[in-house]
Design an enzyme around this catalytic site. Structure first.
Site, mmCIF file in Angstrom:
data_model
loop_
_atom_site.group_PDB
_atom_site.id
_atom_site.type_symbol
_atom_site.label_atom_id
_atom_site.label_comp_id
_atom_site.label_asym_id
_atom_site.label_seq_id
_atom_site.Cartn_x
_atom_site.Cartn_y
_atom_site.Cartn_z
ATOM 1 N N ASP A 239 26.867 -45.794 -5.783
ATOM 2 C CA ASP A 239 27.416 -46.995 -5.160
ATOM 3 C C ASP A 239 28.926 -46.871 -4.967
ATOM 4 O OD1 ASP A 239 24.827 -47.704 -5.606
ATOM 5 O OD2 ASP A 239 25.249 -49.209 -7.137
ATOM 6 N N ASP B 12 20.239 -40.756 -8.728
ATOM 7 C CA ASP B 12 21.668 -40.380 -8.838
ATOM 8 C C ASP B 12 22.048 -40.120 -10.285
ATOM 9 O OD1 ASP B 12 21.581 -43.143 -9.524
ATOM 10 O OD2 ASP B 12 23.500 -43.590 -8.550
ATOM 11 N N TYR C 231 16.553 -50.839 -16.546
ATOM 12 C CA TYR C 231 17.247 -49.726 -15.889
ATOM 13 C C TYR C 231 17.618 -48.658 -16.932
ATOM 14 C CZ TYR C 231 20.787 -47.458 -12.932
ATOM 15 O OH TYR C 231 21.518 -46.553 -12.201
ATOM 16 N N GLU D 65 16.105 -43.074 -4.571
ATOM 17 C CA GLU D 65 16.308 -44.178 -5.516
ATOM 18 C C GLU D 65 16.054 -43.726 -6.944
ATOM 19 O OE1 GLU D 65 18.281 -46.683 -4.809
ATOM 20 O OE2 GLU D 65 16.937 -47.238 -3.165
ATOM 21 N N HIS D 66 16.941 -44.163 -7.828
ATOM 22 C CA HIS D 66 16.843 -43.854 -9.260
ATOM 23 C C HIS D 66 16.899 -42.348 -9.520
ATOM 24 C CE1 HIS D 66 16.277 -47.821 -11.043
ATOM 25 N NE2 HIS D 66 15.625 -48.136 -9.934
ATOM 26 N N SER E 15 24.740 -53.702 -3.938
ATOM 27 C CA SER E 15 25.941 -53.182 -4.575
ATOM 28 C C SER E 15 27.156 -54.099 -4.512
ATOM 29 C CB SER E 15 26.272 -51.817 -3.951
ATOM 30 O OG SER E 15 27.211 -51.168 -4.720
ATOM 31 N N SER E 16 26.916 -55.412 -4.584
ATOM 32 C CA SER E 16 28.069 -56.320 -4.601
ATOM 33 C C SER E 16 28.922 -56.082 -5.847
ATOM 34 C CB SER E 16 27.600 -57.780 -4.550
ATOM 35 O OG SER E 16 26.715 -58.057 -5.615
HETATM 36 C C1 GLA Z 1 21.760 -49.164 -9.021
HETATM 37 C C2 GLA Z 1 22.794 -48.188 -9.581
HETATM 38 C C3 GLA Z 1 22.837 -46.903 -8.760
HETATM 39 C C4 GLA Z 1 21.433 -46.313 -8.608
HETATM 40 C C5 GLA Z 1 20.451 -47.388 -8.130
HETATM 41 C C6 GLA Z 1 19.031 -46.887 -8.087
HETATM 42 O O1 GLA Z 1 22.146 -49.595 -7.753
HETATM 43 O O2 GLA Z 1 24.086 -48.784 -9.553
HETATM 44 O O3 GLA Z 1 23.720 -45.980 -9.375
HETATM 45 O O4 GLA Z 1 21.001 -45.736 -9.805
HETATM 46 O O5 GLA Z 1 20.486 -48.531 -8.956
HETATM 47 O O6 GLA Z 1 18.913 -45.845 -7.189
#
Ligand code: GLA
Length: 407
Positions: free
Chosen positions: A178, A42, A230, A39-40, A133-134
């Site tokens: 995503d 990519d 973010y 997580e966080h 991820s909608s």
């Molecule tokens: C959101 C972003 C992804 C990723 C996640 C955290 O979903 O769209 O690209 O950075 O946060 O892992």
């Protein structure tokens, strides 16, 4: 769970009401995802391990003759939106759902021969703004619809990269996880997604592993309040990287997280970070490099079908996201605690955090206990709209987005 015939029939009714005749010619189904671990990282160019799930954004569409995109939504909270095809489209107000449509259309129109617009209805079996991820699924679905009516053949990885960039239209400087999983997923697998260049490697999920998704009931809208937090973290990661690479004598032109991680083992990197970073930047750096390391170990655990080892890494990830990356919430922590006490081998927030969903990993024999405990202890005392099943469900590893004919 693909949207069943009833869902499609319901969408056809909405289509006829808003857009008249003729009816739609095609349907796009674009899956949501859960990130199992990674997580966080990519957007720091480090590999992640998501899987697509059986819940989708569904778009019924037909080409039109006036170079316009006209989209109604089956959910009345999202009013119909309409705009002309263009390589430069002024946005709706910040936070408007139509900006995700515009993001996809503007990006394709800027780079491809796009002259034909479409009329469409959007439906969803995904919880919205829930960290599954909608929004990226919507962007991908719109891009696939536009590509189809214009006879464009865009390779999936290429489209994923373009749409990851396209989403900056809503102001989030995200990575490409995503979009890549939405377009590259294979049923029954998670995928390790690598970046620069983007690629996806499927890893089968053992039959008896179950992933439970539980919404914390707080929305995490990418184009809303979460966006600033973010983006702040992406900047902090960059500043931490610059300092550590300078400390290690890595030239600024070569300073990526991949380079620093190749230069030293994690323990040594953390030692180096302690001598040139403090406070928040040290915490952010520690999360990024330990999480990247956990992804590699988790992929091995998955390939070895070692559920307990994978579960421990999931637990460590949650602790790191809570304490070092500071993106968990009390509700997400509570879901993880309840799931663990009921027999899950690990649980963590999934997606950006700061609201949205948690994911819990359990054996098939214990999945009902975990679902039951969350239903009783987390959802029981709370008020929410819809049924518990809208917020709490068992994810199945699903395939990639697809377009099929419906006429
Ligand atoms: C959101 C972003 C992804 C990723 C996640 C955290 O979903 O769209 O690209 O950075 O946060 O892992």
């Amino acid at each position: 769970m693909q949207p069943d015939v009833r869902d499609l029939e319901r969408l056809r009714v909405v289509f006829a009401r808003h857009l008249g005749r003729p009816g739609p010619s095609h349907v796009v189904r674009a899956p949501g995802r859960v990130n199992l671990i990674g997580e966080h990282i990519d957007y720091n160019g480090l590999a992640v391990l998501p899987m697509a799930i059986q819940r989708n954004i569904v778009v019924l569409f037909r080409a039109n003759a006036d170079a316009t995109v006209r989209v109604a939504n089956a959910n009345d909270a999202f009013p119909p939106r309409e705009f002309a095809l263009s390589a430069s489209i002024p946005p709706f107000a910040a936070g408007d759902w139509g900006n995700y449509l515009k993001a996809a259309v503007q990006a394709l129109a800027a780079e491809c021969d796009v002259r034909i617009g479409f009329d469409a209805v959007v439906g969803s079996t995904l919880p919205i703004a829930a960290g599954v991820s909608s929004s990226s699924a919507l962007v991908i679905a719109v891009a696939l619809a536009l590509a189809r009516v214009n006879d464009l053949e865009i390779p999936a990885l290429d489209l994923a990269e373009r749409m990851a960039h396209a989403e900056r239209y809503v102001g989030t400087h995200g990575g490409a996880m995503d979009q890549a999983i939405c377009l590259m997923a294979q049923p029954g697998t998670a995928s390790r997604i690598d970046f620069d260049p983007l690629r996806a490697t499927p890893v089968p999920i053992p039959d008896h592993w179950r992933f439970i998704i539980a919404h914390s009931l707080a929305q995490a809208e990418k184009s809303g309040a979460v966006r600033d937090e973010y983006n702040r973290r992406t900047r902090q990661c960059r500043r931490a990287l610059e300092r550590v690479s300078a400390h290690l004598g890595i030239a600024p032109s070569r300073a990526t997280y991949r380079t620093v991680m190749a230069a030293r083992p994690v323990a040594q990197l953390l030692g180096a970070a302690e001598s040139c970073l403090d406070g928040t930047l040290l915490k952010r750096f520690r999360h990024v490099v330990t999480e990247a390391d956990r992804v590699h170990r988790a992929e091995r655990a998955l390939r070895d079908a070692d559920l307990d080892r994978f579960g421990r890494l999931v637990q460590e990830s949650q602790a790191s996201l809570r304490d070092d990356y500071e993106v968990s919430t009390r509700a997400l922590d509570e879901i993880a605690e309840i799931a663990g006490a009921a027999g899950a081998v690990g649980a963590r927030l999934t997606g950006a955090g700061m609201g949205g969903c948690a994911i819990a990993l359990a054996r098939s024999e214990t999945v009902d206990d975990v679902v039951h405990a969350l239903g009783e202890r987390f959802y029981g005392p709370r008020d929410f709209t819809g049924s518990v099943e809208d917020h709490l469900f068992v994810a199945e590893p699903a395939g990639a987005a697809s377009v099929t004919s419906v006429s």
